[in-house]
Design a protein around this motif. Structure first.
Motif, PDB file in Angstrom:
ATOM      1  N   PRO A  44      32.601  32.720  17.763  1.00 18.43           N
ATOM      2  CA  PRO A  44      33.213  31.422  18.069  1.00 18.43           C
ATOM      3  C   PRO A  44      32.373  30.592  19.042  1.00 18.43           C
ATOM      4  CG  PRO A  44      34.870  33.150  18.123  1.00 18.43           C
ATOM      5  CD  PRO A  44      33.549  33.829  18.015  1.00 18.43           C
ATOM      6  N   PHE A  45      31.812  31.251  20.060  1.00 22.05           N
ATOM      7  CA  PHE A  45      30.951  30.514  20.981  1.00 22.05           C
ATOM      8  C   PHE A  45      29.727  29.995  20.257  1.00 22.05           C
ATOM      9  CE2 PHE A  45      27.222  30.400  23.783  1.00 22.05           C
ATOM     10  CZ  PHE A  45      27.647  29.464  24.708  1.00 22.05           C
ATOM     11  N   ARG A  46      29.183  30.781  19.341  1.00 17.86           N
ATOM     12  CA  ARG A  46      28.007  30.356  18.580  1.00 17.86           C
ATOM     13  C   ARG A  46      28.317  29.100  17.766  1.00 17.86           C
ATOM     14  NH1 ARG A  46      26.982  34.957  16.635  1.00 17.86           N
ATOM     15  NH2 ARG A  46      27.982  34.777  14.583  1.00 17.86           N
ATOM     16  N   ARG A  47      29.495  29.069  17.127  1.00 12.79           N
ATOM     17  CA  ARG A  47      29.864  27.883  16.351  1.00 12.79           C
ATOM     18  C   ARG A  47      30.058  26.670  17.258  1.00 12.79           C
ATOM     19  NH1 ARG A  47      32.570  31.769  12.985  1.00 12.79           N
ATOM     20  NH2 ARG A  47      34.430  31.775  14.305  1.00 12.79           N
ATOM     21  N   LEU A  48      30.709  26.879  18.398  1.00 14.07           N
ATOM     22  CA  LEU A  48      30.906  25.777  19.332  1.00 14.07           C
ATOM     23  C   LEU A  48      29.572  25.250  19.832  1.00 14.07           C
ATOM     24  CD1 LEU A  48      33.173  24.210  20.893  1.00 14.07           C
ATOM     25  CD2 LEU A  48      32.773  25.805  22.781  1.00 14.07           C
ATOM     26  N   TRP A  49      28.640  26.152  20.076  1.00 11.91           N
ATOM     27  CA  TRP A  49      27.321  25.788  20.596  1.00 11.91           C
ATOM     28  C   TRP A  49      26.534  24.949  19.588  1.00 11.91           C
ATOM     29  CZ3 TRP A  49      22.178  27.446  19.432  1.00 11.91           C
ATOM     30  CH2 TRP A  49      21.241  27.157  20.425  1.00 11.91           C
ATOM     31  N   TRP A  50      26.497  25.408  18.345  1.00 12.09           N
ATOM     32  CA  TRP A  50      25.784  24.647  17.317  1.00 12.09           C
ATOM     33  C   TRP A  50      26.430  23.284  17.083  1.00 12.09           C
ATOM     34  CZ3 TRP A  50      21.115  25.229  15.692  1.00 12.09           C
ATOM     35  CH2 TRP A  50      20.518  26.503  15.662  1.00 12.09           C
ATOM     36  N   GLY A  51      27.756  23.264  17.013  1.00 10.58           N
ATOM     37  CA  GLY A  51      28.452  21.990  16.791  1.00 10.58           C
ATOM     38  C   GLY A  51      28.199  21.001  17.910  1.00 10.58           C
ATOM     39  N   ARG A  52      28.259  21.500  19.152  1.00  7.77           N
ATOM     40  CA  ARG A  52      28.015  20.622  20.298  1.00  7.77           C
ATOM     41  C   ARG A  52      26.593  20.087  20.263  1.00  7.77           C
ATOM     42  NH1 ARG A  52      26.300  21.102  25.770  1.00  7.77           N
ATOM     43  NH2 ARG A  52      27.448  19.697  27.168  1.00  7.77           N
ATOM     44  N   GLY A  53      25.644  20.941  19.882  1.00 12.69           N
ATOM     45  CA  GLY A  53      24.255  20.491  19.820  1.00 12.69           C
ATOM     46  C   GLY A  53      24.060  19.336  18.855  1.00 12.69           C
ATOM     47  N   LEU A  54      24.655  19.447  17.663  1.00 16.30           N
ATOM     48  CA  LEU A  54      24.547  18.367  16.679  1.00 16.30           C
ATOM     49  C   LEU A  54      25.194  17.087  17.195  1.00 16.30           C
ATOM     50  CD1 LEU A  54      25.378  20.400  13.447  1.00 16.30           C
ATOM     51  CD2 LEU A  54      23.170  19.360  14.028  1.00 16.30           C
ATOM     52  N   ALA A  55      26.367  17.229  17.825  1.00 15.41           N
ATOM     53  CA  ALA A  55      27.074  16.051  18.330  1.00 15.41           C
ATOM     54  C   ALA A  55      26.286  15.355  19.423  1.00 15.41           C
ATOM     55  CB  ALA A  55      28.451  16.456  18.854  1.00 15.41           C
ATOM     56  N   VAL A  56      25.683  16.132  20.323  1.00 13.07           N
ATOM     57  CA  VAL A  56      24.970  15.533  21.449  1.00 13.07           C
ATOM     58  C   VAL A  56      23.686  14.853  21.001  1.00 13.07           C
ATOM     59  CG1 VAL A  56      23.837  16.013  23.652  1.00 13.07           C
ATOM     60  CG2 VAL A  56      25.989  17.122  23.109  1.00 13.07           C
ATOM     61  N   VAL A  57      22.989  15.444  20.030  1.00 10.12           N
ATOM     62  CA  VAL A  57      21.772  14.791  19.519  1.00 10.12           C
ATOM     63  C   VAL A  57      22.119  13.415  18.953  1.00 10.12           C
ATOM     64  CG1 VAL A  57      20.010  14.846  17.706  1.00 10.12           C
ATOM     65  CG2 VAL A  57      20.473  16.894  19.041  1.00 10.12           C
ATOM     66  N   GLY A  58      23.136  13.370  18.092  1.00 11.73           N
ATOM     67  CA  GLY A  58      23.539  12.090  17.529  1.00 11.73           C
ATOM     68  C   GLY A  58      24.059  11.137  18.575  1.00 11.73           C
ATOM     69  N   ALA A 108      24.804  32.686  31.534  1.00 15.85           N
ATOM     70  CA  ALA A 108      24.004  32.599  30.306  1.00 15.85           C
ATOM     71  C   ALA A 108      24.597  31.593  29.328  1.00 15.85           C
ATOM     72  CB  ALA A 108      23.897  33.977  29.652  1.00 15.85           C
ATOM     73  N   ALA A 109      25.933  31.609  29.184  1.00 16.90           N
ATOM     74  CA  ALA A 109      26.582  30.672  28.266  1.00 16.90           C
ATOM     75  C   ALA A 109      26.369  29.234  28.704  1.00 16.90           C
ATOM     76  CB  ALA A 109      28.080  30.985  28.178  1.00 16.90           C
ATOM     77  N   ASN A 110      26.475  28.977  30.007  1.00 17.56           N
ATOM     78  CA  ASN A 110      26.271  27.619  30.499  1.00 17.56           C
ATOM     79  C   ASN A 110      24.809  27.202  30.432  1.00 17.56           C
ATOM     80  OD1 ASN A 110      28.832  26.284  31.579  1.00 17.56           O
ATOM     81  ND2 ASN A 110      29.020  28.351  32.387  1.00 17.56           N
ATOM     82  N   ALA A 111      23.906  28.167  30.600  1.00 17.59           N
ATOM     83  CA  ALA A 111      22.484  27.846  30.434  1.00 17.59           C
ATOM     84  C   ALA A 111      22.193  27.473  28.983  1.00 17.59           C
ATOM     85  CB  ALA A 111      21.621  29.033  30.861  1.00 17.59           C
TER      86      ALA A 111
END
Length: 435
Positions: free
Chosen positions: A16-30, A144-147
């Motif tokens: 679940p953290f992995r999915r949240l991380w990838w999703g957040r990354g895409l949102a922030v880039v855009g 680590a998660a916040n990094a």
């Protein structure tokens, strides 16, 4: 070497953290792509750093209101649902920006209104996502998660503005906004895949919950008695309000260093590049116990980097060059990258202190206050630097350089004053977290 590089254990151990991380990354880039595109479009339409800085006002007002109230929503509803609904509103505002560009409206008020809506929804979305993280990973893995979160954020800060400026220069604003629509669609799907994350409350709190603005007041009451958590907010305000140079970038790129929109993108990217480098080698961050001291040193480092950026601008002078002044771009980049590296480390520790020292039932409200601080500070800082530059004389070397110089110096002085008022913050021990 593995002990030095960023720790990816949370990605391996928590799907679940992995999915949240990838999703957040895409949102922030855009999202960062759009931030740069909106600033460039307003500057193109007005030729005014003040009007660019005014974006901060339209982003700040809904951010404060919805950031605080949104934290209450997060503490009383399924955090996944709150993140999904607020994300849909942000997605709609991005579609509005794309429609404005495709129809060639060239209306700055439409841009301001869409930023207003995006900011309000984002102020609910951010605390929802932040409050989810401590439920997806163990306390030991929080640094680590916040990094990792900071890494994807800073990579987005680096590539987002650069991609945005390149897309604007090559294809126009309509393509830039449309790319954001597409990336945010993928982000919404990632949130949809998360499990339900309902807040943890006692039986009494379930039967007689405190909701609405009264619960927001309870969050502030908790914060008023927790000096270490409170100091993380004050430190960020010192950096982002007093020494935020983003509103200067379009003018610096257009009228001093040269290169126009592309150079403005590079200036923003340099800040993020420094953050990325720092976070790539973030492995040792989890072994630092004096996290309060680390925050103070890193915030002062941010101020020093912005001060150096101001010195570079004064050295360049007002040139209106036909080509990019390479030495000035490199020197400015070094200063901004140093500032970005310091900000990244500070961000990791401020998040860890907040998440470790706050009860789960208050995570949403404290994350809401954190969102108001982290996102509201840069907006106030953008307005402050744009206004100060205009007051000092407008688009020329001395006003722009002095604006950055003054801001960086005030940030360093503020860190000294804050640590003098609350010296116990410098002794904060991650093994025995005290709020």
């Amino acid at each position: 070497m593995a002990r030095v590089l960023v720790d990816i254990t949370p990605l391996r151990e928590s799907a679940p953290f992995r999915r949240l991380w990838w999703g957040r990354g895409l949102a922030v880039v855009g999202g960062q792509l759009t931030v740069m595109a909106v600033a460039l479009e307003i500057y193109d339409l007005t030729r005014s750093t003040f009007m660019v800085g005014l974006l901060g006002v339209f982003a700040l007002v809904p951010l404060v209101i919805m950031g605080l109230y949104g934290g209450s929503l997060v503490d009383h509803h399924d955090r996944r649902t709150v993140a999904l609904i607020s994300g849909l509103v942000m997605w709609g505002a991005t579609i509005g920006l794309a429609i404005e560009a495709w129809l060639h409206m060239e209306n700055i008020w439409i841009l301001y209104v869409m930023v207003f809506i995006q900011s309000g929804a984002g102020a609910v979305n951010a605390p929802a996502r932040g409050a989810i993280i401590p439920r997806l990973v163990s306390r030991e893995l929080l640094p680590a998660a916040n990094a990792l979160n900071a890494s994807v954020w800073t990579i987005a800060l680096m590539v987002g503005p650069l991609i945005g400026s390149v897309l604007v220069a090559a294809f126009g604003y309509k393509i830039a906004y449309t790319v954001d629509v597409i990336t945010f669609t993928a982000s919404l799907y990632a949130v949809l895949r998360l499990p339900s994350v309902r807040p943890l409350r006692t039986e009494e709190e379930e039967t007689s919950p405190v909701r609405g603005w009264r619960s927001v007041i309870d969050g502030f009451a908790f914060l008023s008695t927790r000096p270490n958590i409170r100091m993380t907010f004050f430190m960020d305000i010192a950096a982002m309000v007093l020494a935020q140079p983003v509103a200067l970038f379009p003018a610096v790129a257009s009228d001093m260093i040269g290169g126009g929109a592309t150079t403005a993108g590079w200036l923003a990217a340099f800040v993020a590049f420094g953050s990325v480098v720092a976070l790539i080698f973030s492995g040792p961050l989890g072994r630092i116990r004096r996290q309060g001291l680390a925050v103070a040193v890193m915030v002062a480092g941010w101020g020093l980097g912005i001060l150096g950026f101001g010195v570079v601008l004064i050295m360049v002078g007002t040139t209106h060059p036909d080509t990019v002044i390479l030495w000035a771009l490199i020197a400015a980049g070094v200063c901004l990258a140093f500032a970005g590296a310091c900000d990244a480390v500070s961000s990791v520790y401020r998040n860890v202190i907040l998440q470790s020292a706050t009860p789960d039932k208050l995570q949403g409200r404290l994350q809401g206050i954190f969102t108001v601080t982290v996102a509201g500070g840069p907006n106030l800082g953008r307005l402050a630097s744009g206004t100060l530059a205009k007051g000092l004389g407008g688009i020329s070397a001395v006003p722009l350089g002095l604006t950055a110089l003054i801001g960086g110096g005030l940030c360093i002085l503020a860190v000294g004053a804050l640590t003098r008022v609350t010296p116990k913050f410098l002794k904060y021990d991650s093994h025995h977290p005290q709020p």
